[in-house]
Scaffold this motif. Structure first.
Motif, PDB file in Angstrom:
ATOM      1  N   TRP A 156     -11.148 -22.269 -15.623  1.00 31.11           N
ATOM      2  CA  TRP A 156     -10.521 -22.363 -14.308  1.00 31.11           C
ATOM      3  C   TRP A 156      -9.111 -22.947 -14.434  1.00 31.11           C
ATOM      4  O   TRP A 156      -8.150 -22.429 -13.853  1.00 31.11           O
ATOM      5  CB  TRP A 156     -11.376 -23.238 -13.389  1.00 31.11           C
ATOM      6  CG  TRP A 156     -10.775 -23.492 -12.045  1.00 31.11           C
ATOM      7  CD1 TRP A 156      -9.852 -24.449 -11.722  1.00 31.11           C
ATOM      8  CD2 TRP A 156     -11.021 -22.767 -10.835  1.00 31.11           C
ATOM      9  NE1 TRP A 156      -9.523 -24.386 -10.379  1.00 31.11           N
ATOM     10  CE2 TRP A 156     -10.231 -23.362  -9.820  1.00 31.11           C
ATOM     11  CE3 TRP A 156     -11.849 -21.696 -10.504  1.00 31.11           C
ATOM     12  CZ2 TRP A 156     -10.233 -22.909  -8.505  1.00 31.11           C
ATOM     13  CZ3 TRP A 156     -11.852 -21.248  -9.186  1.00 31.11           C
ATOM     14  CH2 TRP A 156     -11.057 -21.840  -8.198  1.00 31.11           C
TER      15      TRP A 156
ATOM     16  N   TRP B 228      -2.153 -19.321 -10.129  1.00 33.30           N
ATOM     17  CA  TRP B 228      -2.601 -18.802  -8.827  1.00 33.30           C
ATOM     18  C   TRP B 228      -2.026 -19.632  -7.685  1.00 33.30           C
ATOM     19  O   TRP B 228      -1.489 -19.102  -6.715  1.00 33.30           O
ATOM     20  CB  TRP B 228      -4.129 -18.817  -8.773  1.00 33.30           C
ATOM     21  CG  TRP B 228      -4.703 -18.390  -7.456  1.00 33.30           C
ATOM     22  CD1 TRP B 228      -5.029 -17.131  -7.073  1.00 33.30           C
ATOM     23  CD2 TRP B 228      -5.011 -19.248  -6.335  1.00 33.30           C
ATOM     24  NE1 TRP B 228      -5.528 -17.135  -5.774  1.00 33.30           N
ATOM     25  CE2 TRP B 228      -5.516 -18.425  -5.305  1.00 33.30           C
ATOM     26  CE3 TRP B 228      -4.906 -20.621  -6.107  1.00 33.30           C
ATOM     27  CZ2 TRP B 228      -5.918 -18.931  -4.078  1.00 33.30           C
ATOM     28  CZ3 TRP B 228      -5.300 -21.131  -4.869  1.00 33.30           C
ATOM     29  CH2 TRP B 228      -5.798 -20.286  -3.870  1.00 33.30           C
ATOM     30  N   LYS B 229      -2.110 -20.954  -7.815  1.00 35.11           N
ATOM     31  CA  LYS B 229      -1.657 -21.848  -6.739  1.00 35.11           C
ATOM     32  C   LYS B 229      -0.150 -21.729  -6.540  1.00 35.11           C
ATOM     33  O   LYS B 229       0.351 -21.709  -5.395  1.00 35.11           O
ATOM     34  CB  LYS B 229      -2.037 -23.289  -7.076  1.00 35.11           C
ATOM     35  CG  LYS B 229      -1.673 -24.320  -6.006  1.00 35.11           C
ATOM     36  CD  LYS B 229      -2.456 -24.096  -4.722  1.00 35.11           C
ATOM     37  CE  LYS B 229      -2.459 -25.346  -3.842  1.00 35.11           C
ATOM     38  NZ  LYS B 229      -1.132 -25.837  -3.478  1.00 35.11           N
TER      39      LYS B 229
ATOM     40  N   TYR C 150      -7.033 -13.182 -15.631  1.00 33.67           N
ATOM     41  CA  TYR C 150      -8.459 -12.960 -15.368  1.00 33.67           C
ATOM     42  C   TYR C 150      -9.121 -12.278 -16.564  1.00 33.67           C
ATOM     43  O   TYR C 150     -10.221 -12.648 -16.978  1.00 33.67           O
ATOM     44  CB  TYR C 150      -8.591 -12.106 -14.111  1.00 33.67           C
ATOM     45  CG  TYR C 150      -9.983 -12.052 -13.506  1.00 33.67           C
ATOM     46  CD1 TYR C 150     -10.742 -13.198 -13.325  1.00 33.67           C
ATOM     47  CD2 TYR C 150     -10.514 -10.838 -13.071  1.00 33.67           C
ATOM     48  CE1 TYR C 150     -11.997 -13.142 -12.736  1.00 33.67           C
ATOM     49  CE2 TYR C 150     -11.767 -10.769 -12.480  1.00 33.67           C
ATOM     50  CZ  TYR C 150     -12.509 -11.926 -12.319  1.00 33.67           C
ATOM     51  OH  TYR C 150     -13.750 -11.861 -11.734  1.00 33.67           O
TER      52      TYR C 150
ATOM     53  N   TYR D 192     -11.316 -27.611  -5.937  1.00 33.60           N
ATOM     54  CA  TYR D 192     -10.457 -26.993  -6.947  1.00 33.60           C
ATOM     55  C   TYR D 192      -9.941 -28.027  -7.954  1.00 33.60           C
ATOM     56  O   TYR D 192      -9.796 -27.720  -9.145  1.00 33.60           O
ATOM     57  CB  TYR D 192      -9.278 -26.288  -6.273  1.00 33.60           C
ATOM     58  CG  TYR D 192      -9.649 -25.089  -5.424  1.00 33.60           C
ATOM     59  CD1 TYR D 192     -10.930 -24.517  -5.506  1.00 33.60           C
ATOM     60  CD2 TYR D 192      -8.744 -24.525  -4.534  1.00 33.60           C
ATOM     61  CE1 TYR D 192     -11.272 -23.428  -4.717  1.00 33.60           C
ATOM     62  CE2 TYR D 192      -9.082 -23.434  -3.755  1.00 33.60           C
ATOM     63  CZ  TYR D 192     -10.339 -22.892  -3.838  1.00 33.60           C
ATOM     64  OH  TYR D 192     -10.674 -21.812  -3.064  1.00 33.60           O
ATOM     65  N   GLU D 193      -9.659 -29.228  -7.475  1.00 33.89           N
ATOM     66  CA  GLU D 193      -9.240 -30.284  -8.393  1.00 33.89           C
ATOM     67  C   GLU D 193     -10.377 -30.661  -9.343  1.00 33.89           C
ATOM     68  O   GLU D 193     -10.155 -30.923 -10.528  1.00 33.89           O
ATOM     69  CB  GLU D 193      -8.753 -31.499  -7.608  1.00 33.89           C
ATOM     70  CG  GLU D 193      -7.428 -31.277  -6.893  1.00 33.89           C
ATOM     71  CD  GLU D 193      -6.318 -30.839  -7.834  1.00 33.89           C
ATOM     72  OE1 GLU D 193      -6.154 -31.471  -8.902  1.00 33.89           O
ATOM     73  OE2 GLU D 193      -5.627 -29.845  -7.514  1.00 33.89           O
TER      74      GLU D 193
ATOM     75  N   TYR E 192      -5.837 -21.416 -12.520  1.00 33.84           N
ATOM     76  CA  TYR E 192      -5.576 -21.973 -11.190  1.00 33.84           C
ATOM     77  C   TYR E 192      -4.124 -22.379 -10.952  1.00 33.84           C
ATOM     78  O   TYR E 192      -3.569 -22.064  -9.885  1.00 33.84           O
ATOM     79  CB  TYR E 192      -6.515 -23.151 -10.915  1.00 33.84           C
ATOM     80  CG  TYR E 192      -6.283 -23.808  -9.584  1.00 33.84           C
ATOM     81  CD1 TYR E 192      -6.675 -23.176  -8.406  1.00 33.84           C
ATOM     82  CD2 TYR E 192      -5.637 -25.043  -9.493  1.00 33.84           C
ATOM     83  CE1 TYR E 192      -6.449 -23.760  -7.168  1.00 33.84           C
ATOM     84  CE2 TYR E 192      -5.409 -25.638  -8.267  1.00 33.84           C
ATOM     85  CZ  TYR E 192      -5.819 -24.993  -7.111  1.00 33.84           C
ATOM     86  OH  TYR E 192      -5.581 -25.574  -5.887  1.00 33.84           O
TER      87      TYR E 192
ATOM     88  N   ILE F 208     -12.092 -16.347  -8.972  1.00 36.98           N
ATOM     89  CA  ILE F 208     -10.650 -16.420  -8.717  1.00 36.98           C
ATOM     90  C   ILE F 208      -9.981 -15.048  -8.811  1.00 36.98           C
ATOM     91  O   ILE F 208      -8.953 -14.805  -8.188  1.00 36.98           O
ATOM     92  CB  ILE F 208      -9.986 -17.452  -9.655  1.00 36.98           C
ATOM     93  CG1 ILE F 208      -8.668 -17.948  -9.046  1.00 36.98           C
ATOM     94  CG2 ILE F 208      -9.781 -16.897 -11.061  1.00 36.98           C
ATOM     95  CD1 ILE F 208      -8.092 -19.180  -9.735  1.00 36.98           C
TER      96      ILE F 208
ATOM     97  N   TYR G  33     -12.801 -28.615 -10.328  1.00 38.30           N
ATOM     98  CA  TYR G  33     -12.879 -27.519 -11.292  1.00 38.30           C
ATOM     99  C   TYR G  33     -11.780 -27.649 -12.351  1.00 38.30           C
ATOM    100  O   TYR G  33     -12.023 -27.443 -13.545  1.00 38.30           O
ATOM    101  CB  TYR G  33     -12.714 -26.168 -10.587  1.00 38.30           C
ATOM    102  CG  TYR G  33     -13.883 -25.697  -9.757  1.00 38.30           C
ATOM    103  CD1 TYR G  33     -15.175 -26.200  -9.940  1.00 38.30           C
ATOM    104  CD2 TYR G  33     -13.704 -24.710  -8.777  1.00 38.30           C
ATOM    105  CE1 TYR G  33     -16.239 -25.748  -9.168  1.00 38.30           C
ATOM    106  CE2 TYR G  33     -14.766 -24.251  -8.011  1.00 38.30           C
ATOM    107  CZ  TYR G  33     -16.021 -24.770  -8.203  1.00 38.30           C
ATOM    108  OH  TYR G  33     -17.075 -24.310  -7.451  1.00 38.30           O
ATOM    109  N   SER G  34     -10.573 -27.978 -11.910  1.00 38.63           N
ATOM    110  CA  SER G  34      -9.452 -28.075 -12.842  1.00 38.63           C
ATOM    111  C   SER G  34      -9.678 -29.167 -13.880  1.00 38.63           C
ATOM    112  O   SER G  34      -9.254 -29.041 -15.038  1.00 38.63           O
ATOM    113  CB  SER G  34      -8.154 -28.355 -12.075  1.00 38.63           C
ATOM    114  OG  SER G  34      -7.818 -27.260 -11.239  1.00 38.63           O
TER     115      SER G  34
ATOM    116  N   THR H 157     -14.953 -19.526 -12.322  1.00 39.80           N
ATOM    117  CA  THR H 157     -13.724 -18.785 -12.591  1.00 39.80           C
ATOM    118  C   THR H 157     -13.892 -17.295 -12.305  1.00 39.80           C
ATOM    119  O   THR H 157     -12.898 -16.598 -12.054  1.00 39.80           O
ATOM    120  CB  THR H 157     -13.284 -19.010 -14.047  1.00 39.80           C
ATOM    121  OG1 THR H 157     -13.307 -20.416 -14.326  1.00 39.80           O
ATOM    122  CG2 THR H 157     -11.888 -18.483 -14.305  1.00 39.80           C
TER     123      THR H 157
ATOM    124  N   GLY I 129      -7.287 -18.587   0.176  1.00 39.12           N
ATOM    125  CA  GLY I 129      -6.478 -17.929  -0.833  1.00 39.12           C
ATOM    126  C   GLY I 129      -5.514 -16.924  -0.250  1.00 39.12           C
ATOM    127  O   GLY I 129      -4.956 -17.105   0.845  1.00 39.12           O
TER     128      GLY I 129
END
Length: 371
Positions: free
Chosen positions: A334, A341-342, A143, A324-325, A338, A117, A327-328, A114, A124
């Motif tokens: 994260w 962010w996405k 953040y 990323y999935e 995320y 990010i 991490y999620s 994290t 990104g």
């Protein structure tokens, strides 16, 4: 024109006056300034001072802060390794060994991915979108909620724009050519590249050239033409690839000890935030000027510019969003950032395709056609 002169010109023409105006009446009267404490902080940089633009961001900030506060709040800047190694910058802030650090969040993904990010992650945001998300899209607030766990506050303080994809000893014609290559690449990008067959190595900037020279690594990415030329990578690895899909718009942060930050008078918080904004804008502008000249210089020295093959980009894109999935699913910190962010990324891309992309595409094509 030297970096020092550029800094003085920047501060003299815009930063000192602009930041005072932005701070408003809290900085207006000497009587108020006289009531404020005299502070002396130490800053550890994540970069060596021979990389004058990225290291110089901390100097620009410190000089602006001193001018805004009439010398009452001063920050002394130390290059990486002078007080602590660059890789320990955030540890030093946590421990209050220093009050503040200037470095990239993605250097600390070993602690938690994290961290990356807030700086940049693969596929990104570009530089403008990154600033928009951090400053006005809720990004830096999210953040900082994450950074609270480490006793740290982060303020954006430097930008490079889209970076280059790195230097390779041999030509990369397809995804298969990456297999087994030892490459200096940091953070989340290193994890993505490992899924493409690369063996990632995390090295500080000053160690990259010797590693290339000895053959310890086969490829390396750093920033872009200006810094890369200064570090001499072209002398060993002739193929220069673009773009760095992992760094479309890097933000460097100032990481501040939370207790020290919270103890600041509100006037000093405003001054510090404004000085950090000055550093952020100035660094991006300097890189845009310096990279323009440096890329021409490198090509004149025989450097072979190459686009990353499409199958490399496609495989990297797929691996990135699979990561990323993961991490999620497995990292609550994260997962707390995320989705926002996405969503911002996808909606921003929709807008940028309308005007920015069509304008840029036409203009670049016209220029390339000699018009």
């Amino acid at each position: 024109m030297t970096a020092d002169l550029n800094r003085r010109n920047f501060l003299g023409k815009g930063a000192a006056a602009g930041v005072a105006a932005a701070a408003g009446t809290v900085l207006a009267t000497p009587a108020i300034a006289q009531e404020l404490p005299t502070l002396r902080w130490r800053l550890t940089s994540g970069f060596p001072n021979n990389l004058d633009t990225i290291y110089g961001g901390a100097v620009v900030m410190a000089e602006a802060l001193s001018e805004i506060t009439e010398g009452k709040f001063q920050i002394q800047v130390f290059q990486a390794g002078e007080l602590v190694p660059g890789a320990q910058a955030i540890d030093a802030v946590q421990a209050n060994t220093v009050e503040i650090a200037h470095t990239c969040g993605y250097y600390f993904t070993g602690k938690n991915p994290t961290f990356a990010i807030g700086s940049t992650i693969p596929f990104g945001l570009n530089a403008r979108q990154q600033n928009a998300w951090l400053y006005h899209g809720g990004g830096n607030e999210l953040y900082n909620t994450f950074l609270e766990e480490y006793g740290v506050v982060g303020i954006p303080g430097g930008a490079t724009g889209a970076q280059m994809g790195g230097w390779f000893r041999k030509e990369i014609n397809s995804l298969a050519d990456l297999s087994g290559i030892k490459m200096r690449i940091a953070g989340v990008a290193g994890e993505v590249m490992s899924r493409l067959g690369v063996v990632p190595q995390q090295l500080p900037g000053g160690d990259i050239y010797p590693a290339l020279e000895r053959g310890t690594i086969d490829a390396a990415e750093w920033v872009g033409p200006y810094d890369d030329e200064r570090l001499g990578f072209y002398q060993i690895a002739p193929y220069y690839y673009y773009p760095a899909y992992w760094e479309g718009g890097l933000t460097i942060h100032f990481y501040i000890n939370k207790a020290q930050y919270e103890a600041l008078p509100e006037t000093y918080k405003v001054a510090l935030d404004t000085a950090c904004k000055a550093a952020n804008i100035n660094m991006q502008a300097l890189y845009d000027v310096k990279n323009t000249a440096a890329i021409r210089s490198l090509v004149g020295k025989g450097v072979q510019l190459r686009p990353l093959p499409r199958d490399v980009l496609d495989a990297a894109y797929k691996a990135t969003f699979e990561l990323y999935e993961e991490y999620s699913a497995n990292n609550p910190q994260w997962a707390a950032i995320y989705p926002s962010w996405k969503k911002f990324r996808d909606e921003s891309f929709e807008w940028f395709r309308v005007a920015e992309y069509t304008y840029d595409s036409y203009m670049y094509a016209a220029q390339a056609a000699g018009q």
